[in-house]
Design an enzyme around this catalytic site. Structure first.
Site, PDB file in Angstrom:
ATOM      1  CG  HIS A  50      -1.690   1.231   1.474  1.00 22.51           C
ATOM      2  ND1 HIS A  50      -1.623   1.826   2.687  1.00 22.51           N
ATOM      3  CD2 HIS A  50      -2.729   1.782   0.494  1.00 22.51           C
ATOM      4  CE1 HIS A  50      -2.648   3.006   2.590  1.00 22.51           C
ATOM      5  NE2 HIS A  50      -2.941   2.955   1.268  1.00 22.51           N
ATOM      6  CG  HIS A  96       0.242   9.562   1.980  1.00 21.16           C
ATOM      7  ND1 HIS A  96       0.648   8.828   3.190  1.00 21.16           N
ATOM      8  CD2 HIS A  96      -1.220   9.053   1.975  1.00 21.16           C
ATOM      9  CE1 HIS A  96      -0.205   8.092   3.668  1.00 21.16           C
ATOM     10  NE2 HIS A  96      -1.497   8.126   3.014  1.00 21.16           N
TER      11      HIS A  96
END
Length: 307
Positions: A50, A96
């Site tokens: 991830h 992110h």
């Protein structure tokens, strides 16, 4: 002389026919195991990273979800790389939430790193699942990054969409064909089919909830789309445990939890809770934070019946 010429010509003809009918050399190992070569892509479990780009050894880098870089992740057995893209100064980056929080660099540079691994490991099938929250253009931004990195030439294009879980080719045939990279995008590829190798994720893969704070990982079908039944989809378990930072509502993945979360018992419990949605099948993708911690690869081998 004429007889010699005739014999030479006949020999050339026979060699040409033999070359035409002899199949391409078949892969003898696929993703590290001979047993997987005859198994359908849709009937294999893959270890996933991830936010694979968001790696740092700095414990104060709160936006990180990995400790080790892409080559290290791949060396640990990761065969699904997940990442989130944002446009920065007109260029596609992996970031992110925002590039101000964690900028993992350009998508093209990331893919070039992966291409180096693929060139050195010709018997590996690799999957990308990328998120596209800003709706970045497939032909203008995504495709150039894949083309310039050289990965587009390795990307598999299915004969039709959507593909049922049972319809995918075997790992061996993907490797032998040279089309051993499968690319999914969460948004955009469902409406824009101008880049045929970038596939719409939720038409063929459903996911469990993400940003989970319950260590028991209760299973439910969180995101799904398209005409296929739930059972005809492949599926991915989002298996990372998050913590609320000082009651602020801001959640982060904590590496202190990872050895347990990424352990065989926790992964098996999550997978077992999802089998009822998938006709008893194991998950296709096990997506983890901090893949260098715990026993993710061991759990995936066991889900594949290899250990």
């Amino acid at each position: 002389m004429r007889a010699a010429s005739f014999l030479f010509g006949a020999a050339v003809a026979v060699a040409s026919v033999q070359a035409a009918i002899v199949p391409h050399r078949r892969a003898t190992t696929c993703n590290g195991h001979a047993e997987l070569c005859d198994r359908s892509y849709g009937n294999v479990t893959y270890l996933g990273a991830h936010d694979s780009f968001a790696f740092s050894e700095d414990p104060f880098a709160l936006a990180r979800d990995q400790e080790v870089d892409i080559p290290s992740q791949l060396g640990l057995g990761v065969r699904l790389l997940q990442a989130q893209a944002h446009v920065k100064d007109g260029v596609l980056h992996f970031c992110h939430t925002s590039c101000a929080l964690f900028d993992g660099g350009t998508v093209e540079d990331y893919l070039k790193t992966v291409k180096t691994f693929l060139d050195a490991n010709p018997n590996e099938v690799l999957t990308f699942i990328f998120t596209n929250p800003e709706g970045a253009s497939l032909p203008q931004l995504w495709d150039p990054a894949f083309q310039n990195s050289g990965i587009a030439a390795l990307a598999y294009v299915p004969p039709h969409l959507p593909m049922k879980q049972s319809e995918w080719p075997t790992l061996g045939s993907l490797i032998d064909s040279g089309k051993r990279v499968v690319v999914f995008l969460d948004a955009g590829a469902d409406t824009d089919r101008s880049v045929p190798y970038i596939l719409p994720e939720f038409e063929m893969i459903w996911e469990t909830p993400f940003s989970v704070t319950d260590a028991s990982f209760p299973c439910s079908v969180d995101r799904i789309n398209g005409p296929l039944s739930t059972e005809d989809h492949m599926y991915m378990i989002n298996h990372s445990l998050n913590k609320d930072v000082l009651g602020t509502g801001i959640i982060i993945s904590d590496p202190k939890d990872a050895p347990t979360t990424n352990g065989v018992p926790s992964i098996f419990a999550h997978a077992g809770g999802c089998e009822g949605f998938a006709a008893g099948r194991a998950p296709n993708f096990v997506l983890l934070d901090f893949v260098n911690l715990g026993q993710g690869a061991k759990a995936v081998d066991q889900l594949n019946g290899l250990a």
